[in-house]
Design a protein around this motif. Structure first.
Motif, PDB file in Angstrom:
ATOM      1  N   GLN A  76       0.810  -1.204   0.017  1.00 58.50           N
ATOM      2  CA  GLN A  76       0.083  -0.131   0.065  1.00 58.50           C
ATOM      3  C   GLN A  76       0.877   1.339   0.187  1.00 58.50           C
ATOM      4  O   GLN A  76       0.681   2.130  -0.622  1.00 58.50           O
ATOM      5  N   SER A  77       1.891   1.289   1.023  1.00 59.05           N
ATOM      6  CA  SER A  77       2.537   2.623   1.052  1.00 59.05           C
ATOM      7  C   SER A  77       3.499   2.804  -0.136  1.00 59.05           C
ATOM      8  O   SER A  77       4.098   4.180  -0.195  1.00 59.05           O
ATOM      9  N   ARG A  78       3.758   2.059  -1.017  1.00 60.85           N
ATOM     10  CA  ARG A  78       4.369   2.076  -2.155  1.00 60.85           C
ATOM     11  C   ARG A  78       3.712   1.828  -3.444  1.00 60.85           C
ATOM     12  O   ARG A  78       4.254   1.652  -4.632  1.00 60.85           O
ATOM     13  N   ARG A  79       2.514   1.811  -3.489  1.00 54.66           N
ATOM     14  CA  ARG A  79       1.723   1.396  -4.659  1.00 54.66           C
ATOM     15  C   ARG A  79       1.899   2.283  -5.860  1.00 54.66           C
ATOM     16  O   ARG A  79       2.111   3.235  -5.726  1.00 54.66           O
ATOM     17  N   GLY A  80       2.154   1.505  -6.928  1.00 54.40           N
ATOM     18  CA  GLY A  80       2.572   2.178  -8.137  1.00 54.40           C
ATOM     19  C   GLY A  80       3.790   2.092  -8.376  1.00 54.40           C
ATOM     20  O   GLY A  80       4.428   2.353  -9.673  1.00 54.40           O
ATOM     21  N   LYS A  81       4.618   1.886  -7.512  1.00 55.25           N
ATOM     22  CA  LYS A  81       6.248   2.052  -7.730  1.00 55.25           C
ATOM     23  C   LYS A  81       6.631   0.478  -7.798  1.00 55.25           C
ATOM     24  O   LYS A  81       5.950  -0.640  -7.497  1.00 55.25           O
ATOM     25  N   PRO A  82       7.926   0.220  -8.574  1.00 57.53           N
ATOM     26  CA  PRO A  82       8.223  -1.307  -8.487  1.00 57.53           C
ATOM     27  C   PRO A  82       8.610  -1.678  -7.078  1.00 57.53           C
ATOM     28  O   PRO A  82       9.093  -1.142  -6.470  1.00 57.53           O
ATOM     29  N   ASN A  83       7.935  -2.714  -7.063  1.00 64.20           N
ATOM     30  CA  ASN A  83       8.171  -3.468  -5.610  1.00 64.20           C
ATOM     31  C   ASN A  83       9.593  -4.358  -5.582  1.00 64.20           C
ATOM     32  O   ASN A  83      10.456  -4.573  -6.816  1.00 64.20           O
ATOM     33  N   GLU A  84      10.054  -4.418  -4.181  1.00 64.13           N
ATOM     34  CA  GLU A  84      11.447  -5.237  -4.192  1.00 64.13           C
ATOM     35  C   GLU A  84      11.426  -5.549  -2.550  1.00 64.13           C
ATOM     36  O   GLU A  84      10.659  -5.382  -1.855  1.00 64.13           O
ATOM     37  N   PRO A  85      12.228  -6.825  -2.509  1.00 64.15           N
ATOM     38  CA  PRO A  85      12.117  -7.591  -1.135  1.00 64.15           C
ATOM     39  C   PRO A  85      12.254  -6.523   0.022  1.00 64.15           C
ATOM     40  O   PRO A  85      11.854  -7.005   0.881  1.00 64.15           O
ATOM     41  N   ALA A  86      13.071  -5.417   0.094  1.00 65.78           N
ATOM     42  CA  ALA A  86      13.080  -4.702   1.069  1.00 65.78           C
ATOM     43  C   ALA A  86      11.764  -4.112   1.599  1.00 65.78           C
ATOM     44  O   ALA A  86      11.775  -3.461   2.720  1.00 65.78           O
ATOM     45  N   PHE A  87      10.626  -4.207   0.800  1.00 62.97           N
ATOM     46  CA  PHE A  87       9.316  -3.857   1.080  1.00 62.97           C
ATOM     47  C   PHE A  87       8.556  -5.027   1.993  1.00 62.97           C
ATOM     48  O   PHE A  87       7.459  -4.874   2.409  1.00 62.97           O
ATOM     49  N   LEU A  88       9.235  -6.078   2.014  1.00 71.08           N
ATOM     50  CA  LEU A  88       8.442  -7.050   2.697  1.00 71.08           C
ATOM     51  C   LEU A  88       8.144  -6.881   4.238  1.00 71.08           C
ATOM     52  O   LEU A  88       6.852  -7.289   4.763  1.00 71.08           O
ATOM     53  N   PRO A  89       9.018  -6.258   4.993  1.00 69.02           N
ATOM     54  CA  PRO A  89       8.469  -5.935   6.174  1.00 69.02           C
ATOM     55  C   PRO A  89       6.901  -5.208   6.494  1.00 69.02           C
ATOM     56  O   PRO A  89       6.223  -5.542   7.369  1.00 69.02           O
ATOM     57  N   GLU A  90       6.639  -4.491   5.447  1.00 72.07           N
ATOM     58  CA  GLU A  90       5.355  -3.750   5.709  1.00 72.07           C
ATOM     59  C   GLU A  90       4.180  -4.980   5.575  1.00 72.07           C
ATOM     60  O   GLU A  90       2.915  -4.702   6.307  1.00 72.07           O
ATOM     61  N   ILE A  91       4.404  -6.166   4.637  1.00 71.68           N
ATOM     62  CA  ILE A  91       3.373  -7.075   4.463  1.00 71.68           C
ATOM     63  C   ILE A  91       3.256  -7.836   6.093  1.00 71.68           C
ATOM     64  O   ILE A  91       2.217  -8.290   6.488  1.00 71.68           O
ATOM     65  N   VAL A  92       4.559  -8.279   6.333  1.00 71.17           N
ATOM     66  CA  VAL A  92       4.639  -8.776   7.958  1.00 71.17           C
ATOM     67  C   VAL A  92       4.042  -8.204   9.031  1.00 71.17           C
ATOM     68  O   VAL A  92       3.219  -8.656   9.836  1.00 71.17           O
ATOM     69  N   ASP A  93       4.186  -6.769   8.937  1.00 67.32           N
ATOM     70  CA  ASP A  93       3.577  -5.874  10.197  1.00 67.32           C
ATOM     71  C   ASP A  93       2.075  -5.898   9.868  1.00 67.32           C
ATOM     72  O   ASP A  93       1.452  -5.988  10.893  1.00 67.32           O
ATOM     73  N   LEU A  94       1.423  -5.996   8.538  1.00 64.43           N
ATOM     74  CA  LEU A  94      -0.075  -6.081   8.406  1.00 64.43           C
ATOM     75  C   LEU A  94      -0.547  -7.472   8.877  1.00 64.43           C
ATOM     76  O   LEU A  94      -1.510  -7.457   9.764  1.00 64.43           O
TER      77      LEU A  94
END
Ligand code: ZN
Length: 254
Positions: A207-225
């Protein structure tokens, strides 16, 4: 806190030119293992080379259900050879996609069956992609296979059937999207013992990076949710999903 990204396309065209910076950022966020999903000859070649340089990257390979008509036949023997040589930690992503239906259903089914046989022969798990095709998926796959339903977007009832098979359910950034109430209900249902997390890099940035290319560094946001949904500490989700990945995938280097 350390994480395992169970599904990323690091060696796809869109990601590979920046892969070294992406891996550095992943490392700095505590991502300790990444399962790289190779979908054609080029991404597999790069994946094997990448895993040689970075022993914390592991590869899987298969033609996705979208592309089986175009290159299923030519890529299959290459995947089979790498799987038999012990160079892959899973067969996939394979499966059925009746939502887009880019390839005829019968052909998707045929390749799913062939990849199942290969996984059984090599004692490897299967990485499954399934959209709007759960009844056929369950009918066509051997329930004794070890498997993960990647980027799960099904209903609670479909999650129940996956869990009853003893398979893992992997949640992506979609679970963080505002409209994903039903998917959050599925995440509430799936026990932590059968859950994995993934970015599906470069797709589906949270969600917080929507529209941007995704990368493994964004995994913590999923874990937090997921920790919020489960009303537990994010560390517990990170620990359980990493342990589950290590149970499913043979993370052993030859
Ligand atoms: Zn994928």
């Amino acid at each position: 806190m350390t994480y395992t990204d169970s599904h990323a396309h690091l060696t796809s065209e869109a990601v590979y030119p920046q892969v070294e910076e992406i891996l550095r950022r992943a490392r700095s966020m505590g991502v300790e293992k990444i399962v790289n999903i190779c979908t054609d000859e080029k991404s597999l070649e790069r994946g094997l080379e990448l895993a040689g340089r970075h022993p914390w990257i592991y590869n899987t390979a298969a033609t996705t259900p979208h592309d089986v008509e175009k290159e299923g036949e030519s890529f299959f023997p290459i995947v089979a050879a790498r799987a038999r040589a012990g160079e892959l930690v899973a067969v996939g992503e394979t499966g059925l996609d009746y939502h887009y239906e880019y390839a005829p259903r019968a052909l998707q089914q045929e390749f799913l069956k062939r990849y199942c046989q290969l996984a059984l022969e090599c004692s490897l798990p299967l990485v499954i992609h399934c959209r709007e095709a759960f009844a056929d998926l369950f009918a066509l796959t051997d329930p004794t296979l070890a498997a993960v339903l990647h980027c799960f977007t099904g209903t609670v009832e479909e999650a129940r059937q996956v869990v009853e098979r003893g398979w893992f359910v992997s949640f992506s950034g979609i679970v963080t999207f505002k409209k994903s109430e039903e998917l959050r209900a599925a995440a509430a249902y799936v026990p932590l013992e059968q859950m994995l997390v993934e970015t599906d890099t470069p797709y589906l940035a949270p969600q917080s990076r929507r529209g941007k290319p995704n990368e493994p560094a964004f995994l913590p946001e999923i874990v937090d949710l997921i920790a919020q949904i489960k009303k537990c500490d994010p560390r517990e989700v990170a620990r359980a999903t990493s342990a589950n990945a290590a149970k499913l995938f043979p993370f052993i280097k030859l």
